[in-house]
Design an enzyme around this catalytic site. Structure first.
Site, short mmCIF file in Angstrom:
data_model
loop_
_atom_site.label_atom_id
_atom_site.label_comp_id
_atom_site.label_asym_id
_atom_site.label_seq_id
_atom_site.Cartn_x
_atom_site.Cartn_y
_atom_site.Cartn_z
N ARG A 93 0.83 -1.20 0.00
CA ARG A 93 0.00 0.00 0.00
C ARG A 93 0.86 1.25 0.00
NH1 ARG A 93 -5.74 -0.23 2.12
NH2 ARG A 93 -6.27 -2.37 1.72
N ASP A 153 -18.93 5.02 0.50
CA ASP A 153 -19.22 4.12 1.62
C ASP A 153 -20.60 4.42 2.21
OD1 ASP A 153 -16.22 3.13 1.94
OD2 ASP A 153 -16.23 5.30 1.74
N ARG A 156 -23.20 2.97 0.05
CA ARG A 156 -23.27 1.52 0.27
C ARG A 156 -24.05 1.21 1.55
NH1 ARG A 156 -16.87 0.86 -1.34
NH2 ARG A 156 -17.21 0.18 -3.48
N HIS A 180 -11.85 6.85 4.04
CA HIS A 180 -12.38 5.97 3.00
C HIS A 180 -11.45 4.76 3.00
CE1 HIS A 180 -13.80 4.27 -0.70
NE2 HIS A 180 -12.64 4.46 -1.30
N1 LIG Z 1 -12.46 7.13 -4.15
C1 LIG Z 1 -13.10 6.02 -4.40
O1 LIG Z 1 -14.13 5.74 -3.78
C2 LIG Z 1 -12.52 5.08 -5.43
C3 LIG Z 1 -13.24 3.96 -5.88
C4 LIG Z 1 -12.65 3.14 -6.85
C5 LIG Z 1 -11.37 3.42 -7.32
N2 LIG Z 1 -10.72 4.53 -6.86
C6 LIG Z 1 -9.37 4.89 -7.31
O2 LIG Z 1 -9.43 5.56 -8.57
C7 LIG Z 1 -8.14 5.46 -9.18
C8 LIG Z 1 -8.31 5.05 -10.64
O3 LIG Z 1 -8.79 3.72 -10.69
P1 LIG Z 1 -9.10 3.03 -12.09
O4 LIG Z 1 -9.71 1.72 -11.78
O5 LIG Z 1 -9.81 3.97 -13.00
O6 LIG Z 1 -7.62 2.81 -12.64
P2 LIG Z 1 -7.19 2.58 -14.16
O7 LIG Z 1 -5.86 1.95 -14.12
O8 LIG Z 1 -8.31 1.92 -14.92
O9 LIG Z 1 -7.07 4.07 -14.75
C9 LIG Z 1 -6.15 4.98 -14.26
C10 LIG Z 1 -5.82 5.93 -15.40
O10 LIG Z 1 -5.00 6.98 -14.89
C11 LIG Z 1 -4.09 7.30 -15.93
N3 LIG Z 1 -2.98 8.04 -15.35
C12 LIG Z 1 -1.97 7.60 -14.55
N4 LIG Z 1 -1.15 8.60 -14.24
C13 LIG Z 1 -1.62 9.71 -14.85
C14 LIG Z 1 -1.21 11.06 -14.89
N5 LIG Z 1 -0.13 11.47 -14.23
N6 LIG Z 1 -1.95 11.93 -15.61
C15 LIG Z 1 -3.07 11.52 -16.29
N7 LIG Z 1 -3.49 10.24 -16.28
C16 LIG Z 1 -2.79 9.35 -15.56
C17 LIG Z 1 -3.72 5.96 -16.54
O11 LIG Z 1 -3.16 6.12 -17.83
C18 LIG Z 1 -5.07 5.27 -16.55
O12 LIG Z 1 -5.77 5.47 -17.76
C19 LIG Z 1 -7.34 4.43 -8.36
O13 LIG Z 1 -6.46 5.13 -7.49
C20 LIG Z 1 -8.42 3.74 -7.56
O14 LIG Z 1 -7.92 3.19 -6.36
C21 LIG Z 1 -11.26 5.35 -5.95
#
Ligand SMILES: NC(=O)c1ccc[n+]([C@@H]2O[C@H](COP(=O)([O-])OP(=O)(O)OC[C@H]3O[C@@H](n4cnc5c(N)ncnc54)[C@H](O)[C@@H]3O)[C@@H](O)[C@H]2O)c1
Length: 315
Positions: A93, A153, A156, A180
C-alpha cells in the site's frame, strides 16, 4: 467568483481509466455538463474514450466530448482526478501511496497553472491522504479541493440499510465518516429512516450489535467481492462522482460526506477525512459536525491517527 454560473459548464476528467470513464458516462447520461474534456497520460486512450462516448449523444443531448491535455482545462469549472494506479500484485500500500502521491503532486501543479479557479474533486486512492497532500501542494483556496471520501461508503451503507428495512436507500439518512478505508466509522447514533431512529421503527430487523456489525462489515468490505469478481470497482464511484460534480455545478448546497482537511472539528487537526459538508458552486461551502456519541468520537480520532501515520509515511 469562478465562472460556474455559466449555462454551459465544462468538466475535466483527469485519468480516464475505469473510474474516470464511469464518471464521464454518468455525466453524459445525466446531462451534467455541456463540455467534457478527457485527459490521460495515455492520450490515445483518452482519444478513443472521447470518440466512443461522443457517439451516444444523439440519443441524450448534445455534449462536446473531447480528449485534451492539462493545458486545455482552463475552461473547466470542475476537474475530477481519477488518475493513478490501483494496487498491483506484489505492491505494498505504501508503494501505491508513494506512486499516486507523485501523480497528484504533478497534477495539482499543472492544475494550478492551467485551471486555477476550478473546483477539484479527488477520487484517486488513498483518497484522504492524497486530498491532504493536494491541499498542501495547491495554492487555490482550500474550499475548492475535496476528496470523494466516504460518499461511496455512505451510499453503500444506505443501500444495505434500505434493503434490510424494505425502504428506498433515499429514505435512509445515515453517514459513514472518517477514512475511506478500513478505519471508517458508521454513525449509528444519528442514523434514521424517515426521521425515525433505527431500532425504533417497529418493524424490520432487530437493531442489535450483530446487525450493526454485519452492516458495518459489509459496508467496509464492499469493494473486495467486486474486485474479486471483476477486478476493479468503477460504476458506483462513477455515479458518486457525477453526483458531486452536479451539486457543485448547480450550486445545490446539499450535504455529502467528503474528505476535507479538518481544522479542529471533532477535535481533529490537519488530517483530511470525511465529515458532512455543504457543497455548492464554490466547492465546500460549509462543514457540519454531527453529534456523535463517545464511541464514535473515539473511533473517528483513531481513524485520524491512522491517516496521520500514512501521511507521515510519505516523508
Ligand atoms: N475514491 C473512491 O471511492 C474510489 C473507488 C474506486 C477506485 N478509486 C481509485 O481511482 C483510481 C483510478 O482507478 P481506475 O480503476 O480507474 O484505474 P485505471 O488503471 O483503470 O485508470 C487509471 C488511469 O489513470 C491514468 N494516469 C496515470 N497517471 C496519470 C497522470 N499522471 N496523468 C493523467 N493520467 C494518468 C492511466 O493512464 C489510466 O488510464 C485508483 O487510485 C483507484 O484506487 C477510488
Amino acid at each position: 467568483m469562478n465562472k460556474i454560473q455559466s449555462s454551459s459548464p465544462t468538466v475535466g476528467i483527469v485519468g480516464v481509466g475505469s473510474v474516470g470513464m464511469a464518471a464521464a458516462y454518468a455525466m453524459l447520461l445525466r446531462r451534467t455538463a455541456s463540455t467534457l474534456i478527457l485527459v490521460d497520460a495515455d492520450h490515445n486512450r483518452a482519444r478513443g474514450e472521447a470518440m466512443d462516448l461522443a457517439q451516444g449523444q444523439a440519443l441524450v443531448e448534445r455534449v462536446d466530448v473531447r480528449a485534451g491535455a492539462m493545458s486545455d482545462l482552463g475552461l473547466a469549472d470542475v476537474v475530477v482526478i481519477a488518475a493513478g494506479a490501483n494496487q498491483k500484485r506484489g505492491q505494498t500500500r505504501l508503494d501505491l501511496l508513494q506512486k499516486n502521491a507523485n501523480v497528484i503532486t504533478g497534477l495539482m501543479a499543472e492544475l494550478d497553472q492551467h485551471a486555477p479557479d476550478a473546483v477539484v474533486i479527488i477520487a484517486t486512492n488513498p483518497v484522504d491522504v492524497l486530498t491532504q497532500l493536494a491541499l498542501g501542494k495547491s495554492s487555490r483556496p482550500k474550499h475548492r479541493v475535496f476528496g470523494s471520501g466516504t460518499t461511496l461508503d455512505t451510499a453503500r451503507m444506505r443501500m444495505l440499510l434500505g434493503n434490510a428495512h424494505g425502504v428506498s436507500p433515499r429514505s435512509v439518512h445515515a453517514y459513514v465518516l472518517g477514512e475511506h478505508g478500513d478505519s471508517q466509522v458508521p454513525l449509528w447514533s444519528t442514523a434514521t429512516v424517515g426521521g425515525t431512529k433505527l431500532g425504533l421503527l417497529g418493524s424490520g430487523p432487530v437493531f442489535d450489535d450483530a446487525f450493526r456489525e454485519r452492516i458495518a462489515s459489509e459496508t467496509r468490505n464492499a469493494a473486495y467481492p467486486i474486485i474479486e469478481a471483476k477486478g476493479y470497482t468503477n460504476l458506483a464511484i462513477g455515479v458518486v462522482l457525477e453526483a458531486l460534480v452536479s451539486v457543485v455545478l448547480r450550486d445545490q448546497r446539499s450535504v455529502h460526506p467528503v474528505s476535507v482537511s479538518l481544522d479542529g472539528e471533532l477535535g481533529i487537526q490537519g488530517v483530511a477525512m470525511s465529515i458532512p459538508c455543504i457543497l455548492g458552486r464554490d466547492g465546500v461551502l460549509g462543514r457540519l459536525v454531527p453529534d456523535v456519541d463517545p464511541t464514535e468520537r473515539g473511533a473517528l480520532a483513531a481513524s485520524a491517527e491512522i491517516l496521520r501515520g500514512k501521511l507521515a509515511g510519505l516523508g
